[in-house]
Motif scaffolding. Structure first.
Motif, PDB file in Angstrom:
ATOM      1  N   ALA A   4     -14.212  71.064 -21.126  1.00  0.00           N
ATOM      2  CA  ALA A   4     -13.480  71.690 -20.015  1.00  0.00           C
ATOM      3  C   ALA A   4     -14.119  71.158 -18.747  1.00  0.00           C
ATOM      4  O   ALA A   4     -15.244  70.664 -18.781  1.00  0.00           O
ATOM      5  N   GLY A   5     -13.399  71.267 -17.634  1.00  0.00           N
ATOM      6  CA  GLY A   5     -13.967  70.859 -16.359  1.00  0.00           C
ATOM      7  C   GLY A   5     -13.420  69.517 -15.903  1.00  0.00           C
ATOM      8  O   GLY A   5     -12.483  68.970 -16.494  1.00  0.00           O
ATOM      9  N   ALA A   6     -14.009  69.009 -14.825  1.00  0.00           N
ATOM     10  CA  ALA A   6     -13.519  67.774 -14.211  1.00  0.00           C
ATOM     11  C   ALA A   6     -14.592  67.237 -13.272  1.00  0.00           C
ATOM     12  O   ALA A   6     -15.619  67.891 -13.043  1.00  0.00           O
ATOM     13  N   ASN A  11       3.643  62.704 -10.280  1.00  0.00           N
ATOM     14  CA  ASN A  11       2.271  63.199 -10.250  1.00  0.00           C
ATOM     15  C   ASN A  11       2.150  64.594 -10.839  1.00  0.00           C
ATOM     16  O   ASN A  11       3.071  65.397 -10.802  1.00  0.00           O
ATOM     17  N   HIS A  12       0.950  64.878 -11.344  1.00  0.00           N
ATOM     18  CA  HIS A  12       0.646  66.184 -11.936  1.00  0.00           C
ATOM     19  C   HIS A  12       0.758  67.304 -10.902  1.00  0.00           C
ATOM     20  O   HIS A  12       0.485  67.098  -9.711  1.00  0.00           O
ATOM     21  N   ALA A  13       1.111  68.480 -11.372  1.00  0.00           N
ATOM     22  CA  ALA A  13       1.325  69.637 -10.495  1.00  0.00           C
ATOM     23  C   ALA A  13       0.132  69.917  -9.582  1.00  0.00           C
ATOM     24  O   ALA A  13       0.316  70.342  -8.430  1.00  0.00           O
ATOM     25  N   CYS A  14      -1.085  69.661 -10.038  1.00  0.00           N
ATOM     26  CA  CYS A  14      -2.239  70.029  -9.204  1.00  0.00           C
ATOM     27  C   CYS A  14      -2.408  69.072  -8.022  1.00  0.00           C
ATOM     28  O   CYS A  14      -2.925  69.467  -6.973  1.00  0.00           O
ATOM     29  N   LEU A  15      -1.948  67.819  -8.160  1.00  0.00           N
ATOM     30  CA  LEU A  15      -1.947  66.923  -6.993  1.00  0.00           C
ATOM     31  C   LEU A  15      -0.879  67.388  -6.006  1.00  0.00           C
ATOM     32  O   LEU A  15      -1.084  67.374  -4.781  1.00  0.00           O
ATOM     33  N   ALA A  40     -11.318  62.700 -12.841  1.00  0.00           N
ATOM     34  CA  ALA A  40     -10.924  62.789 -14.255  1.00  0.00           C
ATOM     35  C   ALA A  40     -11.325  64.163 -14.783  1.00  0.00           C
ATOM     36  O   ALA A  40     -12.159  64.839 -14.194  1.00  0.00           O
ATOM     37  N   THR A  41     -10.704  64.546 -15.886  1.00  0.00           N
ATOM     38  CA  THR A  41     -10.997  65.872 -16.447  1.00  0.00           C
ATOM     39  C   THR A  41     -11.837  65.735 -17.718  1.00  0.00           C
ATOM     40  O   THR A  41     -11.929  64.665 -18.307  1.00  0.00           O
ATOM     41  N   LEU A  42     -12.438  66.836 -18.110  1.00  0.00           N
ATOM     42  CA  LEU A  42     -13.395  66.846 -19.215  1.00  0.00           C
ATOM     43  C   LEU A  42     -12.928  67.726 -20.372  1.00  0.00           C
ATOM     44  O   LEU A  42     -13.646  67.932 -21.341  1.00  0.00           O
ATOM     45  N   GLY A  43     -11.711  68.243 -20.264  1.00  0.00           N
ATOM     46  CA  GLY A  43     -11.147  69.089 -21.314  1.00  0.00           C
ATOM     47  C   GLY A  43     -10.195  68.329 -22.216  1.00  0.00           C
ATOM     48  O   GLY A  43      -9.605  68.895 -23.123  1.00  0.00           O
ATOM     49  N   LYS A  44     -10.034  67.034 -21.976  1.00  0.00           N
ATOM     50  CA  LYS A  44      -9.131  66.229 -22.802  1.00  0.00           C
ATOM     51  C   LYS A  44      -9.970  65.367 -23.743  1.00  0.00           C
ATOM     52  O   LYS A  44     -10.573  65.907 -24.643  1.00  0.00           O
ATOM     53  N   ALA A  45     -10.070  64.055 -23.485  1.00  0.00           N
ATOM     54  CA  ALA A  45     -10.814  63.229 -24.440  1.00  0.00           C
ATOM     55  C   ALA A  45     -12.269  63.682 -24.605  1.00  0.00           C
ATOM     56  O   ALA A  45     -12.851  63.510 -25.669  1.00  0.00           O
ATOM     57  N   TYR A  90     -15.462  72.948 -12.332  1.00  0.00           N
ATOM     58  CA  TYR A  90     -15.167  73.758 -13.523  1.00  0.00           C
ATOM     59  C   TYR A  90     -13.772  73.508 -14.079  1.00  0.00           C
ATOM     60  O   TYR A  90     -13.485  73.878 -15.212  1.00  0.00           O
ATOM     61  N   ALA A  91     -12.855  72.914 -13.314  1.00  0.00           N
ATOM     62  CA  ALA A  91     -11.505  72.656 -13.826  1.00  0.00           C
ATOM     63  C   ALA A  91     -10.828  71.544 -13.032  1.00  0.00           C
ATOM     64  O   ALA A  91     -11.091  71.365 -11.832  1.00  0.00           O
ATOM     65  N   GLY A  92      -9.941  70.826 -13.700  1.00  0.00           N
ATOM     66  CA  GLY A  92      -9.224  69.727 -13.060  1.00  0.00           C
ATOM     67  C   GLY A  92      -8.211  70.214 -12.035  1.00  0.00           C
ATOM     68  O   GLY A  92      -8.049  69.611 -10.976  1.00  0.00           O
ATOM     69  N   TYR A  93      -7.521  71.301 -12.391  1.00  0.00           N
ATOM     70  CA  TYR A  93      -6.524  71.831 -11.463  1.00  0.00           C
ATOM     71  C   TYR A  93      -7.200  72.152 -10.125  1.00  0.00           C
ATOM     72  O   TYR A  93      -6.723  71.762  -9.054  1.00  0.00           O
ATOM     73  N   ALA A  94      -8.292  72.872 -10.199  1.00  0.00           N
ATOM     74  CA  ALA A  94      -8.997  73.285  -8.982  1.00  0.00           C
ATOM     75  C   ALA A  94      -9.560  72.080  -8.224  1.00  0.00           C
ATOM     76  O   ALA A  94      -9.675  72.108  -6.992  1.00  0.00           O
ATOM     77  N   SER A 132      -2.212  59.457  -6.963  1.00  0.00           N
ATOM     78  CA  SER A 132      -1.444  59.070  -8.149  1.00  0.00           C
ATOM     79  C   SER A 132      -2.188  59.437  -9.424  1.00  0.00           C
ATOM     80  O   SER A 132      -3.415  59.322  -9.498  1.00  0.00           O
ATOM     81  N   ASP A 133      -1.441  59.874 -10.423  1.00  0.00           N
ATOM     82  CA  ASP A 133      -1.994  59.930 -11.774  1.00  0.00           C
ATOM     83  C   ASP A 133      -2.329  58.493 -12.171  1.00  0.00           C
ATOM     84  O   ASP A 133      -1.601  57.560 -11.785  1.00  0.00           O
ATOM     85  N   ALA A 134      -3.404  58.307 -12.930  1.00  0.00           N
ATOM     86  CA  ALA A 134      -3.702  56.980 -13.468  1.00  0.00           C
ATOM     87  C   ALA A 134      -2.912  56.787 -14.761  1.00  0.00           C
ATOM     88  O   ALA A 134      -2.322  55.734 -14.993  1.00  0.00           O
ATOM     89  N   LEU A 192      -7.147  58.688  -7.486  1.00  0.00           N
ATOM     90  CA  LEU A 192      -6.553  58.521  -8.817  1.00  0.00           C
ATOM     91  C   LEU A 192      -6.978  59.659  -9.723  1.00  0.00           C
ATOM     92  O   LEU A 192      -8.162  59.995  -9.801  1.00  0.00           O
ATOM     93  N   ASP A 193      -6.000  60.252 -10.421  1.00  0.00           N
ATOM     94  CA  ASP A 193      -6.266  61.314 -11.394  1.00  0.00           C
ATOM     95  C   ASP A 193      -6.171  60.702 -12.791  1.00  0.00           C
ATOM     96  O   ASP A 193      -5.080  60.408 -13.273  1.00  0.00           O
ATOM     97  N   ASP A 194      -7.335  60.509 -13.424  1.00  0.00           N
ATOM     98  CA  ASP A 194      -7.384  59.845 -14.732  1.00  0.00           C
ATOM     99  C   ASP A 194      -7.653  60.843 -15.859  1.00  0.00           C
ATOM    100  O   ASP A 194      -8.391  60.540 -16.800  1.00  0.00           O
ATOM    101  N   ALA A 195      -7.037  62.027 -15.751  1.00  0.00           N
ATOM    102  CA  ALA A 195      -7.240  63.071 -16.771  1.00  0.00           C
ATOM    103  C   ALA A 195      -7.013  62.543 -18.187  1.00  0.00           C
ATOM    104  O   ALA A 195      -7.729  62.916 -19.115  1.00  0.00           O
ATOM    105  N   HIS A 196      -6.015  61.659 -18.335  1.00  0.00           N
ATOM    106  CA  HIS A 196      -5.671  61.202 -19.692  1.00  0.00           C
ATOM    107  C   HIS A 196      -6.239  59.836 -20.038  1.00  0.00           C
ATOM    108  O   HIS A 196      -6.059  59.360 -21.154  1.00  0.00           O
ATOM    109  N   GLY A 197      -6.938  59.198 -19.090  1.00  0.00           N
ATOM    110  CA  GLY A 197      -7.471  57.870 -19.373  1.00  0.00           C
ATOM    111  C   GLY A 197      -8.970  57.873 -19.624  1.00  0.00           C
ATOM    112  O   GLY A 197      -9.487  57.044 -20.388  1.00  0.00           O
TER     113      GLY A 197
HETATM  114  C1  LIG Z   1      -4.690  68.460 -17.464  1.00  0.00           C
HETATM  115  C2  LIG Z   1      -4.528  67.783 -16.161  1.00  0.00           C
HETATM  116  C3  LIG Z   1      -5.139  68.286 -15.016  1.00  0.00           C
HETATM  117  C4  LIG Z   1      -5.798  69.633 -14.973  1.00  0.00           C
HETATM  118  O1  LIG Z   1      -7.050  69.621 -15.542  1.00  0.00           O
HETATM  119  P1  LIG Z   1      -7.671  70.983 -16.112  1.00  0.00           P
HETATM  120  O2  LIG Z   1      -9.110  70.647 -16.279  1.00  0.00           O
HETATM  121  O3  LIG Z   1      -6.953  71.241 -17.390  1.00  0.00           O
HETATM  122  O4  LIG Z   1      -7.453  72.055 -15.091  1.00  0.00           O
HETATM  123  C5  LIG Z   1      -5.085  67.537 -13.868  1.00  0.00           C
HETATM  124  N1  LIG Z   1      -4.404  66.366 -13.828  1.00  0.00           N
HETATM  125  C6  LIG Z   1      -3.760  65.883 -14.901  1.00  0.00           C
HETATM  126  C7  LIG Z   1      -3.020  64.588 -14.801  1.00  0.00           C
HETATM  127  C8  LIG Z   1      -3.796  66.578 -16.102  1.00  0.00           C
HETATM  128  O5  LIG Z   1      -3.130  66.130 -17.160  1.00  0.00           O
END
Ligand SMILES: *Cc1c(COP(=O)(O)O)cnc(C)c1O
Length: 399
Positions: free
Chosen positions: A244-246, A129-133, A235-240, A103-107, A171-173, A200-205
Motif C-alpha cells: 500500500a502507499g505511494a 488520466n486516473h481520477a486522482c490526477l 508510483a504506487t506501492l499497493g500494486k506490483a 500512505y496512498a496514491g490517491y492522496a 499523465s498516467d504512464a 507521470l503516474d506510473d502506478a501500473h508500471g
Molecule cells: C491505483 C491508482 C492510483 C491510486 O493509488 P492508491 O495507492 O490505490 O490510492 C493512482 N493512480 C493510478 C493510475 C492508479 O491506478
C-alpha cells in the motif's frame, strides 16, 4: 432521503450500481468470495507479492520493533527509520535523486498537483488520466486543458497557445483501464520545448516495466545520469509491490517543495513503519533475480492470453464482436460494449468459478464497457487456459 433513494434506484436501473464482496485470499491467484472459491483476474498484485511470506515476515519484525500506528503527521512527530530508508531505496530504485513516501496514491496526486500549480497556471491532462490526477487538477484551481488520449499534436498546440507562466503536464504512464503506455519520450520533448513540468503516474508500471521493473521512466531512458530536471515520477506501492502507499521522486528542489507544501502529506498521519518495512521487502524482491523470474513468467502469461484470444481458438469471442485492446502490460482489457452485456459476461464467468471485473462508465467512456483482465505472476498457464475456455463459452452462450 427519498431523493437519494431515487438516485440509487436510477444507478441500479442503468446497471451502474457497484457491489463489494467479502474476500479471503487463497493459494495462487484464488480468492474465497462470499464463501465460494474463485480464480481471480481482478487484482493489480502483478508480481504476486501481496501474500508473499517474505513480506509477511518483514511486517512481523517491524511490528515488534515499531508497534503499529505512526501517531501523527511526519511533520509533527517525525517518521520512522524504516520510512526514511524506504525513501532512499525508492529514489535509488527509480534512478532519481530524492523520493517522498506517502500512505496512498490517491492522496499523493490529489495533493502534489495543487502544490505545483495554482490560479493563473496551466495544466495539461490526458483525457484518460486516473481520477486522482483529475481531482488534483480540480483542487489546484489552475486552468485545465484536456487533450484526447495520447494526442501529442493536440498537447503541443495547447502548450504553444498557453500564455501561463507555469505549465504542468500530467499523465498516467500506464493507463489503468486500457493498459497502454504513454509516449514518455514524446511528452518529455514537448515539455522541454515549451518549458513545462511533467508529472507521470506510473502506478501500473513500477515493478513491472523497465530493467528490473524500475518503471516506465527508466524504460524510457530518462532516469539516472540522463534524469530530467523537469520530470516528477509518481508510483504506487499497493500494486506490483504488493503492499500500500505511494511515492513521488524527482529533483531535490521539487521534492523538498512538495514536502513543504503538499497538504495531503502535512495534514495526514504518516504511513506506519510496518508498511514501509513490507514495501522494502517487496522492493528487494522486485529488483532482484526473483523479480526478473516473476516478470518473465508474467510476460509469458500475457502472450498466452493475447494469442488465445486473437488466434482461431478465440473465434467465438471475435464473432461476438468483443475485442482485446492493444496492450503489452498485465492489464488486458476485453471490450464488450454495453453495460448490461459486460455484466452478463462477468456473471457467466463467475458461474464457472472465475472473477473478472466488468468496468463500466463513468470509469471508462460510454459504450466501451469491458472486462478488465489483470494478470499476475501468481497465475499459472492453466489459469489462463481456463479463462480462455470460459470466455469462449460465454461468447457462444450470449450470441
Ligand atoms: C491505483 C491508482 C492510483 C491510486 O493509488 P492508491 O495507492 O490505490 O490510492 C493512482 N493512480 C493510478 C493510475 C492508479 O491506478
Amino acid at each position: 432521503m427519498d431523493e437519494f433513494d431515487d438516485r440509487l434506484a436510477a444507478l441500479q436501473a442503468q446497471a451502474l450500481q457497484r457491489v463489494r464482496r467479502e474476500v479471503v485470499p487463497q493459494d495462487g491467484a484464488r480468492l474465497s468470495v462470499d464463501g465460494q472459491s474463485l480464480l481471480a483476474f481482478c487484482s493489480n498484485d502483478y508480481l504476486g507479492l501481496a501474500q508473499d511470506p517474505l513480506l509477511r515476515e518483514a511486517v512481523h519484525a517491524a511490528v515488534d520493533r515499531y508497534g503499529v500506528g505512526a501517531g501523527a503527521s511526519p511533520m509533527v512527530s517525525g517518521h520512522s527509520a524504516a520510512n526514511a530508508a524506504l525513501e532512499r531505496e525508492l529514489a535509488a530504485a527509480v534512478g532519481l535523486p530524492r523520493a517522498l513516501y506517502f500512505y496512498a496514491g490517491y492522496a499523493t496526486n490529489a495533493g502534489i498537483v495543487p502544490a505545483l500549480v495554482g490560479e493563473g497556471d496551466a495544466l495539461f491532462s490526458d483525457a484518460l488520466n486516473h481520477a486522482c490526477l483529475i481531482d488534483g487538477a480540480r483542487l489546484s484551481r489552475a486552468s485545465v486543458h484536456r487533450y484526447a488520449h495520447g494526442a501529442l499534436d493536440r498537447l503541443e498546440a495547447l502548450l504553444a497557445a498557453s500564455p501561463a507562466r507555469r505549465k504542468l503536464v500530467i499523465s498516467d504512464a500506464v493507463f489503468s483501464m486500457d493498459g497502454d503506455v504513454a509516449d514518455i519520450a514524446g511528452l518529455h520533448a514537448l515539455c522541454e520545448r515549451h518549458d513545462a513540468l511533467l508529472l507521470l503516474d506510473d502506478a501500473h508500471g513500477f515493478g513491472v516495466l523497465g530493467p528490473q521493473g524500475r518503471g516506465a521512466l527508466a524504460a524510457a531512458g530518462l532516469t539516472g545520469p540522463t534524469a530530467s530536471p523537469r520530470v516528477l515520477y509518481m508510483a504506487t506501492l499497493g500494486k506490483a509491490l504488493g503492499v500500500a502507499g505511494a511515492f513521488v521522486a524527482g529533483p531535490p528542489t521539487l521534492v523538498e517543495w512538495l514536502l513543504q507544501k503538499t497538504r495531503s502529506y502535512t495534514f495526514a498521519t504518516a504511513a506506519p513503519a510496518l508498511l514501509a518495512e513490507a514495501v522494502r521487502a517487496g522492493l528487494r524482491c522486485a529488483l532482484g533475480p526473483e523479480g526478473d523470474r516473476r516478470r518473465q513468467h508474467l510476460g509469458a502469461l500475457i502472450d498466452r492470453l493475447r494469442h488465445g484470444l486473437t488466434s482461431e481458438a478465440g473465434a467465438p469471442v471475435q464473432a461476438a464482436g468483443w475485442w482485446l485492446m492493444p496492450s503489452h502490460t498485465p492489464i488486458q482489457p476485453l471490450v464488450i460494449g454495453d453495460n448490461a452485456t459486460a455484466l452478463a459476461v462477468m456473471a457467466r464467468l463467475r458461474e464457472q468459478g472465475l472473477w473478472v471485473p466488468a468496468i463500466r462508465p463513468p470509469t471508462v467512456p460510454e459504450g466501451t464497457a469491458r472486462l478488465r483482465i489483470a494478470l499476475s505472476a501468481a497465475h499459472q498457464p492453466e489459469d489462463v487456459d481456463q479463462l480462455l475456455a470460459a470466455l469462449a463459452a460465454a461468447a457462444r452462450g450470449l450470441n
